[in-house]
Design a protein around this motif. Structure first.
Motif, PDB file in Angstrom:
ATOM      1  N   ARG A   1       0.855  -1.194   0.000  1.00 48.81           N
ATOM      2  CA  ARG A   1       0.000   0.000   0.000  1.00 48.81           C
ATOM      3  C   ARG A   1       0.887   1.240   0.000  1.00 48.81           C
ATOM      4  O   ARG A   1       1.708   1.427   0.907  1.00 48.81           O
ATOM      5  CB  ARG A   1      -0.923   0.003   1.216  1.00 48.81           C
ATOM      6  N   PRO A   2       0.752   2.121  -0.986  1.00 48.37           N
ATOM      7  CA  PRO A   2       1.669   3.252  -1.102  1.00 48.37           C
ATOM      8  C   PRO A   2       1.444   4.293  -0.006  1.00 48.37           C
ATOM      9  O   PRO A   2       0.302   4.577   0.379  1.00 48.37           O
ATOM     10  CB  PRO A   2       1.353   3.829  -2.480  1.00 48.37           C
ATOM     11  N   ALA A   3       2.539   4.846   0.498  1.00 44.67           N
ATOM     12  CA  ALA A   3       2.457   5.864   1.541  1.00 44.67           C
ATOM     13  C   ALA A   3       3.663   6.784   1.436  1.00 44.67           C
ATOM     14  O   ALA A   3       4.737   6.386   0.957  1.00 44.67           O
ATOM     15  CB  ALA A   3       2.397   5.226   2.922  1.00 44.67           C
ATOM     16  N   ALA A   4       3.501   8.020   1.887  1.00 44.53           N
ATOM     17  CA  ALA A   4       4.582   9.010   1.892  1.00 44.53           C
ATOM     18  C   ALA A   4       5.073   9.198   3.317  1.00 44.53           C
ATOM     19  O   ALA A   4       4.278   9.240   4.268  1.00 44.53           O
ATOM     20  CB  ALA A   4       4.094  10.335   1.322  1.00 44.53           C
TER      21      ALA A   4
ATOM     22  N   PRO B   1       6.222 -11.467   5.700  1.00 45.78           N
ATOM     23  CA  PRO B   1       6.635 -11.232   4.308  1.00 45.78           C
ATOM     24  C   PRO B   1       5.851 -10.138   3.592  1.00 45.78           C
ATOM     25  O   PRO B   1       6.400  -9.465   2.704  1.00 45.78           O
ATOM     26  CB  PRO B   1       6.409 -12.593   3.643  1.00 45.78           C
ATOM     27  N   ASP B   2       4.570  -9.919   3.929  1.00 49.62           N
ATOM     28  CA  ASP B   2       3.793  -8.945   3.168  1.00 49.62           C
ATOM     29  C   ASP B   2       3.075  -7.896   4.012  1.00 49.62           C
ATOM     30  O   ASP B   2       2.429  -7.003   3.473  1.00 49.62           O
ATOM     31  CB  ASP B   2       2.757  -9.660   2.283  1.00 49.62           C
ATOM     32  N   TYR B   3       3.206  -7.992   5.341  1.00 52.97           N
ATOM     33  CA  TYR B   3       2.494  -7.073   6.226  1.00 52.97           C
ATOM     34  C   TYR B   3       3.331  -6.845   7.473  1.00 52.97           C
ATOM     35  O   TYR B   3       3.979  -7.777   7.973  1.00 52.97           O
ATOM     36  CB  TYR B   3       1.141  -7.680   6.619  1.00 52.97           C
ATOM     37  N   GLY B   4       3.336  -5.612   7.968  1.00 50.89           N
ATOM     38  CA  GLY B   4       4.085  -5.370   9.191  1.00 50.89           C
ATOM     39  C   GLY B   4       4.113  -3.908   9.572  1.00 50.89           C
ATOM     40  O   GLY B   4       3.368  -3.082   9.046  1.00 50.89           O
ATOM     41  N   THR B   5       4.993  -3.607  10.515  1.00 50.30           N
ATOM     42  CA  THR B   5       5.146  -2.241  11.007  1.00 50.30           C
ATOM     43  C   THR B   5       5.907  -1.424   9.972  1.00 50.30           C
ATOM     44  O   THR B   5       7.090  -1.653   9.737  1.00 50.30           O
ATOM     45  CB  THR B   5       5.864  -2.231  12.358  1.00 50.30           C
ATOM     46  N   ARG B   6       5.217  -0.483   9.378  1.00 50.37           N
ATOM     47  CA  ARG B   6       5.800   0.335   8.309  1.00 50.37           C
ATOM     48  C   ARG B   6       6.572   1.531   8.861  1.00 50.37           C
ATOM     49  O   ARG B   6       7.634   1.876   8.348  1.00 50.37           O
ATOM     50  CB  ARG B   6       4.686   0.832   7.376  1.00 50.37           C
ATOM     51  N   VAL B   7       6.001   2.219   9.853  1.00 50.11           N
ATOM     52  CA  VAL B   7       6.672   3.393  10.433  1.00 50.11           C
ATOM     53  C   VAL B   7       6.444   3.417  11.935  1.00 50.11           C
ATOM     54  O   VAL B   7       5.438   2.919  12.445  1.00 50.11           O
ATOM     55  CB  VAL B   7       6.183   4.728   9.819  1.00 50.11           C
ATOM     56  N   SER B   8       7.400   4.028  12.634  1.00 49.95           N
ATOM     57  CA  SER B   8       7.270   4.327  14.060  1.00 49.95           C
ATOM     58  C   SER B   8       7.380   5.836  14.224  1.00 49.95           C
ATOM     59  O   SER B   8       8.198   6.483  13.565  1.00 49.95           O
ATOM     60  CB  SER B   8       8.369   3.646  14.877  1.00 49.95           C
ATOM     61  N   THR B   9       6.559   6.383  15.112  1.00 50.51           N
ATOM     62  CA  THR B   9       6.509   7.826  15.301  1.00 50.51           C
ATOM     63  C   THR B   9       6.612   8.164  16.778  1.00 50.51           C
ATOM     64  O   THR B   9       5.990   7.516  17.622  1.00 50.51           O
ATOM     65  CB  THR B   9       5.183   8.416  14.760  1.00 50.51           C
TER      66      THR B   9
ATOM     67  N   MET C   1       9.701   0.296   6.263  1.00 54.30           N
ATOM     68  CA  MET C   1       9.463  -0.275   4.938  1.00 54.30           C
ATOM     69  C   MET C   1       8.857   0.804   4.053  1.00 54.30           C
ATOM     70  O   MET C   1       7.911   1.479   4.471  1.00 54.30           O
ATOM     71  CB  MET C   1       8.502  -1.464   5.010  1.00 54.30           C
ATOM     72  N   PRO C   2       9.383   1.050   2.855  1.00 56.12           N
ATOM     73  CA  PRO C   2      10.451   0.247   2.241  1.00 56.12           C
ATOM     74  C   PRO C   2      11.859   0.802   2.426  1.00 56.12           C
ATOM     75  O   PRO C   2      12.829   0.064   2.438  1.00 56.12           O
ATOM     76  CB  PRO C   2      10.078   0.292   0.760  1.00 56.12           C
ATOM     77  N   GLU C   3      12.028   2.143   2.578  1.00 54.00           N
ATOM     78  CA  GLU C   3      13.364   2.711   2.500  1.00 54.00           C
ATOM     79  C   GLU C   3      14.153   2.681   3.800  1.00 54.00           C
ATOM     80  O   GLU C   3      15.366   2.608   3.802  1.00 54.00           O
ATOM     81  CB  GLU C   3      13.302   4.171   2.003  1.00 54.00           C
TER      82      GLU C   3
ATOM     83  N   ARG D   1       1.433  10.089   4.967  1.00 57.24           N
ATOM     84  CA  ARG D   1       0.186  10.109   4.202  1.00 57.24           C
ATOM     85  C   ARG D   1      -0.010   8.805   3.455  1.00 57.24           C
ATOM     86  O   ARG D   1       0.918   8.277   2.827  1.00 57.24           O
ATOM     87  CB  ARG D   1       0.194  11.261   3.203  1.00 57.24           C
ATOM     88  N   ASP D   2      -1.230   8.298   3.544  1.00 52.49           N
ATOM     89  CA  ASP D   2      -1.643   7.133   2.772  1.00 52.49           C
ATOM     90  C   ASP D   2      -1.951   7.607   1.356  1.00 52.49           C
ATOM     91  O   ASP D   2      -2.891   8.378   1.140  1.00 52.49           O
ATOM     92  CB  ASP D   2      -2.881   6.510   3.423  1.00 52.49           C
ATOM     93  N   LEU D   3      -1.169   7.166   0.394  1.00 48.85           N
ATOM     94  CA  LEU D   3      -1.332   7.649  -0.980  1.00 48.85           C
ATOM     95  C   LEU D   3      -2.446   6.930  -1.728  1.00 48.85           C
ATOM     96  O   LEU D   3      -2.796   7.353  -2.835  1.00 48.85           O
ATOM     97  CB  LEU D   3      -0.008   7.498  -1.731  1.00 48.85           C
ATOM     98  N   ALA D   4      -3.007   5.886  -1.133  1.00 47.45           N
ATOM     99  CA  ALA D   4      -4.137   5.207  -1.777  1.00 47.45           C
ATOM    100  C   ALA D   4      -5.434   5.967  -1.542  1.00 47.45           C
ATOM    101  O   ALA D   4      -6.204   6.190  -2.483  1.00 47.45           O
ATOM    102  CB  ALA D   4      -4.251   3.778  -1.257  1.00 47.45           C
ATOM    103  N   ALA D   5      -5.688   6.394  -0.297  1.00 51.97           N
ATOM    104  CA  ALA D   5      -6.943   7.083   0.034  1.00 51.97           C
ATOM    105  C   ALA D   5      -6.736   8.544   0.409  1.00 51.97           C
ATOM    106  O   ALA D   5      -7.710   9.250   0.663  1.00 51.97           O
ATOM    107  CB  ALA D   5      -7.660   6.357   1.167  1.00 51.97           C
ATOM    108  N   ARG D   6      -5.456   8.990   0.478  1.00 57.97           N
ATOM    109  CA  ARG D   6      -5.093  10.397   0.717  1.00 57.97           C
ATOM    110  C   ARG D   6      -5.335  10.845   2.147  1.00 57.97           C
ATOM    111  O   ARG D   6      -5.282  12.040   2.441  1.00 57.97           O
ATOM    112  CB  ARG D   6      -5.829  11.333  -0.247  1.00 57.97           C
TER     113      ARG D   6
END
Length: 251
Positions: free
Chosen positions: A28-31, A207-215, A232-234, A46-51
């Motif tokens: 799922r794309p996010a910024a 493999p396909d789901y997890g913690t994307r960011v920590s704040t 994830m990803p960078e 920001r969630d780039l799928a639903a903004r």
């Protein structure tokens, strides 16, 4: 987002302290967190799928964050829950009355934390809403301060982190715990024991789901610090340290 631990007026320097993990499918794309080009008063990922977004602040220092309720909702709900955070930060509603202005049936199950620097509220379309008093709170994908292992253990570690000489790193450290809960302590949310076990750590990695960011967020009347670590990803980290201007806004 699947874990938010926060303190209201429970630290000698900061009136708001937040540590949060967002869990999501990797595809799922996010910024990564920044000021939004179309809404420059909002700072957050920001969630780039639903903004929408899962956690953000605005120039006034208002804060909002969201978790989904683990509930078997229809997959075709007409509105994205992430827009609730944006709507609050775009509005002049108080945390108490914001919920009166939305059609809650348009959304899947959600928990919403709203704070305007004076008052804080917990809202949900699955659980009773209430004002929040000074203290420490934990929220995952059930009711606020549920007895889920990741919530109770995070609140306990959060109390120690508040006393740390390096509060930022102490908060990030507690968010990175990958320990799974013992089966006898897992909640039963209808997804099966294997999935309950997989989702039980504070920091999820599959493999396909997890913690994307920590704040981590720290705020008082004069300063606001917003740090996001992208896993994830960078794997990038961004940090914003803002001070209150003569206009009353942070910048």
């Amino acid at each position: 987002m699947c874990l938010i631990v926060f303190a209201l007026n429970a630290h000698p320097e900061w009136d708001l302290v937040v540590a949060a993990n967002r869990d999501e499918f990797y595809q799922r794309p996010a910024a990564i967190a920044n000021y939004w080009a179309d809404k420059p008063h909002i700072l957050g990922g920001r969630d780039l799928a639903a903004r929408g977004t899962w956690l953000a602040v605005d120039a006034r220092g208002r804060f909002a964050a969201l978790t989904n309720v683990r509930h078997q909702d229809r997959s075709d709900m007409p509105s994205s829950r992430g827009e609730l955070v944006t709507h609050f930060l775009d509005s002049h509603h108080t945390p108490e009355h914001f919920h009166d202005a939305i059609e809650t049936d348009l959304y899947g199950g959600y928990n919403l934390i709203l704070d305007d620097g004076q008052y804080a509220w917990y809202h949900s379309n699955r659980y009773p809403s209430r004002a929040l008093t000074p203290g420490i709170y934990g929220l995952s994908n059930a009711e606020l301060n549920s007895d889920w292992p990741k919530v109770t253990s995070s609140v306990a570690d959060f109390k120690h982190a508040l006393a740390s000489d390096n509060i930022e790193e102490a908060l990030f450290s507690l968010l990175q715990d990958e320990a799974a809960a013992e089966d006898e302590h897992l909640p039963d949310t209808g997804v099966g024991i294997a999935l309950e076990r997989m989702l039980s750590p504070r920091f999820i990695c599959t493999p396909d789901y997890g913690t994307r960011v920590s704040t981590v967020l720290l705020r008082n009347r004069e300063r606001l610090i917003f740090i996001e670590r992208q896993h994830m990803p960078e794997g990038d980290t961004v940090r914003f340290e803002l001070t209150r201007q003569n206009s009353g806004t942070f910048g």
